[in-house]
Design an enzyme around this catalytic site. Structure first.
Site, PDB file in Angstrom:
ATOM      1  N   GLU A 171       0.580  -1.626   0.001  1.00 50.76           N
ATOM      2  CA  GLU A 171      -0.009   0.032  -0.554  1.00 50.76           C
ATOM      3  C   GLU A 171       0.777   1.262   0.265  1.00 50.76           C
ATOM      4  O   GLU A 171       0.587   2.223   0.619  1.00 50.76           O
ATOM      5  CB  GLU A 171      -1.279   0.197   1.559  1.00 50.76           C
ATOM      6  CG  GLU A 171      -1.966  -1.205   0.911  1.00 50.76           C
ATOM      7  CD  GLU A 171      -2.860  -1.374   2.350  1.00 50.76           C
ATOM      8  OE1 GLU A 171      -2.705  -0.494   3.340  1.00 50.76           O
ATOM      9  OE2 GLU A 171      -3.460  -2.439   2.186  1.00 50.76           O
ATOM     10  N   ASN A 212       1.554  -4.566  -3.776  1.00 51.46           N
ATOM     11  CA  ASN A 212       0.634  -4.871  -3.594  1.00 51.46           C
ATOM     12  C   ASN A 212       0.174  -3.964  -2.764  1.00 51.46           C
ATOM     13  O   ASN A 212       0.246  -2.985  -1.938  1.00 51.46           O
ATOM     14  CB  ASN A 212       0.486  -5.784  -1.869  1.00 51.46           C
ATOM     15  CG  ASN A 212      -1.087  -6.523  -1.968  1.00 51.46           C
ATOM     16  OD1 ASN A 212      -1.558  -6.817  -2.900  1.00 51.46           O
ATOM     17  ND2 ASN A 212      -0.999  -7.027  -0.667  1.00 51.46           N
ATOM     18  N   HIS A 248     -10.174  -5.680  -2.890  1.00 51.42           N
ATOM     19  CA  HIS A 248     -11.994  -4.906  -1.446  1.00 51.42           C
ATOM     20  C   HIS A 248     -12.589  -4.248  -2.135  1.00 51.42           C
ATOM     21  O   HIS A 248     -12.293  -2.892  -2.244  1.00 51.42           O
ATOM     22  CB  HIS A 248     -11.139  -5.144  -0.777  1.00 51.42           C
ATOM     23  CG  HIS A 248      -9.750  -4.535  -0.081  1.00 51.42           C
ATOM     24  ND1 HIS A 248      -9.929  -6.666   0.683  1.00 51.42           N
ATOM     25  CD2 HIS A 248      -8.793  -5.566   0.432  1.00 51.42           C
ATOM     26  CE1 HIS A 248      -9.149  -7.252   1.135  1.00 51.42           C
ATOM     27  NE2 HIS A 248      -7.874  -6.220   0.932  1.00 51.42           N
ATOM     28  N   GLU A 276      -6.227 -10.278  -2.325  1.00 51.72           N
ATOM     29  CA  GLU A 276      -6.736 -10.586  -0.969  1.00 51.72           C
ATOM     30  C   GLU A 276      -7.930  -9.671  -1.359  1.00 51.72           C
ATOM     31  O   GLU A 276      -9.546  -9.241  -0.628  1.00 51.72           O
ATOM     32  CB  GLU A 276      -6.523  -9.104   0.111  1.00 51.72           C
ATOM     33  CG  GLU A 276      -4.990  -8.829   0.330  1.00 51.72           C
ATOM     34  CD  GLU A 276      -5.390  -7.524   0.760  1.00 51.72           C
ATOM     35  OE1 GLU A 276      -5.604  -7.006   1.650  1.00 51.72           O
ATOM     36  OE2 GLU A 276      -3.709  -7.773   0.879  1.00 51.72           O
ATOM     37  N   ASP A 278     -12.599  -9.466  -1.319  1.00 54.85           N
ATOM     38  CA  ASP A 278     -13.618  -9.854  -1.037  1.00 54.85           C
ATOM     39  C   ASP A 278     -15.049  -8.308  -1.612  1.00 54.85           C
ATOM     40  O   ASP A 278     -14.108  -7.581  -2.359  1.00 54.85           O
ATOM     41  CB  ASP A 278     -13.631  -9.685   0.192  1.00 54.85           C
ATOM     42  CG  ASP A 278     -12.330  -8.556   1.134  1.00 54.85           C
ATOM     43  OD1 ASP A 278     -13.183  -7.336   0.356  1.00 54.85           O
ATOM     44  OD2 ASP A 278     -12.272  -8.637   1.632  1.00 54.85           O
TER      45      ASP A 278
HETATM   46  O1  9MR Z   1      -7.291  -8.894   8.596  1.00 57.12           O
HETATM   47  C1  9MR Z   1      -6.580  -7.858   8.411  1.00 57.12           C
HETATM   48  C2  9MR Z   1      -7.121  -7.478   9.317  1.00 57.12           C
HETATM   49  O2  9MR Z   1      -7.402  -8.522  10.850  1.00 57.12           O
HETATM   50  C3  9MR Z   1      -6.895  -6.202  10.760  1.00 57.12           C
HETATM   51  O3  9MR Z   1      -7.707  -5.792  11.581  1.00 57.12           O
HETATM   52  C4  9MR Z   1      -6.547  -4.653   9.499  1.00 57.12           C
HETATM   53  C5  9MR Z   1      -5.733  -3.743  10.449  1.00 57.12           C
HETATM   54  O4  9MR Z   1      -5.482  -3.160   9.069  1.00 57.12           O
HETATM   55  O5  9MR Z   1      -5.688  -6.004   8.657  1.00 57.12           O
HETATM   56  C6  9MR Z   1      -6.353  -6.662   7.577  1.00 57.12           C
HETATM   57  O6  9MR Z   1      -5.556  -6.961   6.981  1.00 57.12           O
HETATM   58  C7  9MR Z   1      -5.825  -6.061   5.561  1.00 57.12           C
HETATM   59  C8  9MR Z   1      -4.026  -6.192   4.638  1.00 57.12           C
HETATM   60  O7  9MR Z   1      -3.378  -6.530   6.034  1.00 57.12           O
HETATM   61  C9  9MR Z   1      -3.760  -4.999   3.516  1.00 57.12           C
HETATM   62  N1  9MR Z   1      -4.687  -4.697   3.442  1.00 57.12           N
HETATM   63  C10 9MR Z   1      -6.094  -4.566   3.838  1.00 57.12           C
HETATM   64  C11 9MR Z   1      -6.627  -5.785   4.577  1.00 57.12           C
HETATM   65  C12 9MR Z   1      -7.636  -5.171   5.686  1.00 57.12           C
HETATM   66  O8  9MR Z   1      -7.964  -4.424   6.312  1.00 57.12           O
END
Ligand code: 9MR
Length: 361
Positions: A171, A212, A248, A276, A278
């Protein structure tokens, strides 16, 4: 906490790659393609086999900690051929104190994956979020470039040979296509990205090294910025292998130009992957929205399988029972291919069918 021995290596990444490639060749001939040709009743394959029939992986971003529920564990093991630790490899988790490492959660995911012939997608070495306080607040010894390099080197070395792909930098972009003003950009400058990739490559020359991001799935200012960044890294000879598109998404909003966008990155000579996925719905979700969601999941898999350099699709959680969505997007949910009772939704079938269509087409 400072133990640096890796977990036992039960299967090398190369062996996994060979196994998946062999499955890709054999599966459509023996199972699904043959069944279709002879009218024998069709046996629905797990997603990992459907994906393999198109030469790709079906990945899962696993919950944290790896859920002990036997149904959860069984689906994780049988349906997916790649696991991304949802939180266990993040900087704040593995190095809560400078120079002191806790690998327990990461090891658990790696060992689970090895026991079930799954690849590991490492996530993530350098990210502005989920950092330990000592990095966030500047309470470290030395320069941040050295601190970052040390962190990347230590983590990537520990799992060398066991991680198929690393999200080296996660990011880095703003929505307008400029670089995010993270602590790394502030302290090190733009070169932090190249330096992170060089350190990861030195530590694990066999892993595919990815950048990513999210909201980069279609054409637009943010993906243009990412494209320019990646092009510049390649021009500089930085060892980058792939681009991850988090995906996402909101129901009904799969970018129509996603395939075109993935293809332009592939045309730079890179791998691409959906990392990732969803598709969230404003609650409560009705049948029409679940049908649209299925079409959306299918469209994303179609975009991937239409691009030969797109090597797989990872969903970010498989069940609505264990989802990051409601906490981050209040009022939204039902974002995953299995419902809260671990029953498959239309989205699951759409993913499977899109992979099978690519495999037999
Ligand atoms: O799935 C992850 C969640 O359990 C955490 O609380 C969150 C904190 O930001 O991070 C989530 O995963 C993220 C990923 O590492 C990077 N892209 C966005 C995802 C969703 O926030």
């Amino acid at each position: 906490m400072t133990d640096v021995r890796p977990p036992s290596r039960t299967r090398s990444r190369r062996a996994l790659a060979v196994g998946i490639a062999a499955g890709a060749l054999i599966a459509p001939l023996l199972a699904y393609g043959h069944a279709a040709a002879t009218d024998t009743p069709r046996v629905d394959p797990p997603l990992r086999d459907a994906a393999a029939s198109s030469g790709r992986f079906a990945g899962l971003g696993v919950g944290s900690p790896l859920n002990d529920d036997p149904t959860y564990t069984d689906i994780t093991a049988t349906e997916f051929s790649s696991l991304t630790p949802g939180n266990e490899m993040k900087w704040g988790t593995v190095e809560p104190v400078q120079g002191q490492f806790d690998w327990s959660g990461a090891d658990e995911v790696v060992e689970f994956a090895q026991a079930h012939d799954q690849e590991v997608h490492g996530h993530t070495l350098v990210w502005h979020s989920q950092l330990p306080g000592w990095v966030e607040n500047g309470q470290y010894e030395g320069e941040l470039l050295d601190v970052m390099t040390e962190h990347v080197t230590t983590e990537a070395s520990r799992y060398a040979g066991q991680v198929a792909r690393w999200d080296v930098v996660n990011e880095p972009m703003n929505e307008d296509g400029t670089l995010r003003n993270s602590v790394f950009l502030q302290e090190i400058g733009e070169s932090y990205i190249a330096e992170a990739f060089r350190a990861a490559d030195a530590a694990d020359p066999d892993a595919k090294l990815y950048i990513n991001d999210y909201n980069t799935d279609g054409l637009g200012a943010k993906s243009d910025g990412l494209y320019d960044l990646v092009s510049s890294l390649l021009d500089q000879g930085v060892p980058i292998d792939g681009v991850g598109f988090q995906s996402h998404l909101i129901v009904g909003q799969v970018p129509g130009d996603m395939r075109e966008n993935l293809q332009r990155f592939a045309d730079l000579g890179l791998e691409v992957a959906v990392t990732e996925l969803d598709v969230r719905i404003e609650m409560p979700a009705d049948d029409a929205e679940l049908a649209q969601q299925a079409s959306d999941f299918g469209a994303v898999v179609d975009a991937c399988t239409a691009v030969s350099a797109c090597i797989g699709v990872t969903v970010w959680g498989f069940t609505d029972a264990d989802s990051w969505i409601p906490g981050t997007f209040p009022g939204y949910g039902a974002a995953h291919p299995w419902d809260e009772n671990y029953q498959t939704k239309p989205a699951h079938d759409a993913i499977r069918d899109a992979f099978l269509a690519a495999g037999t087409g």
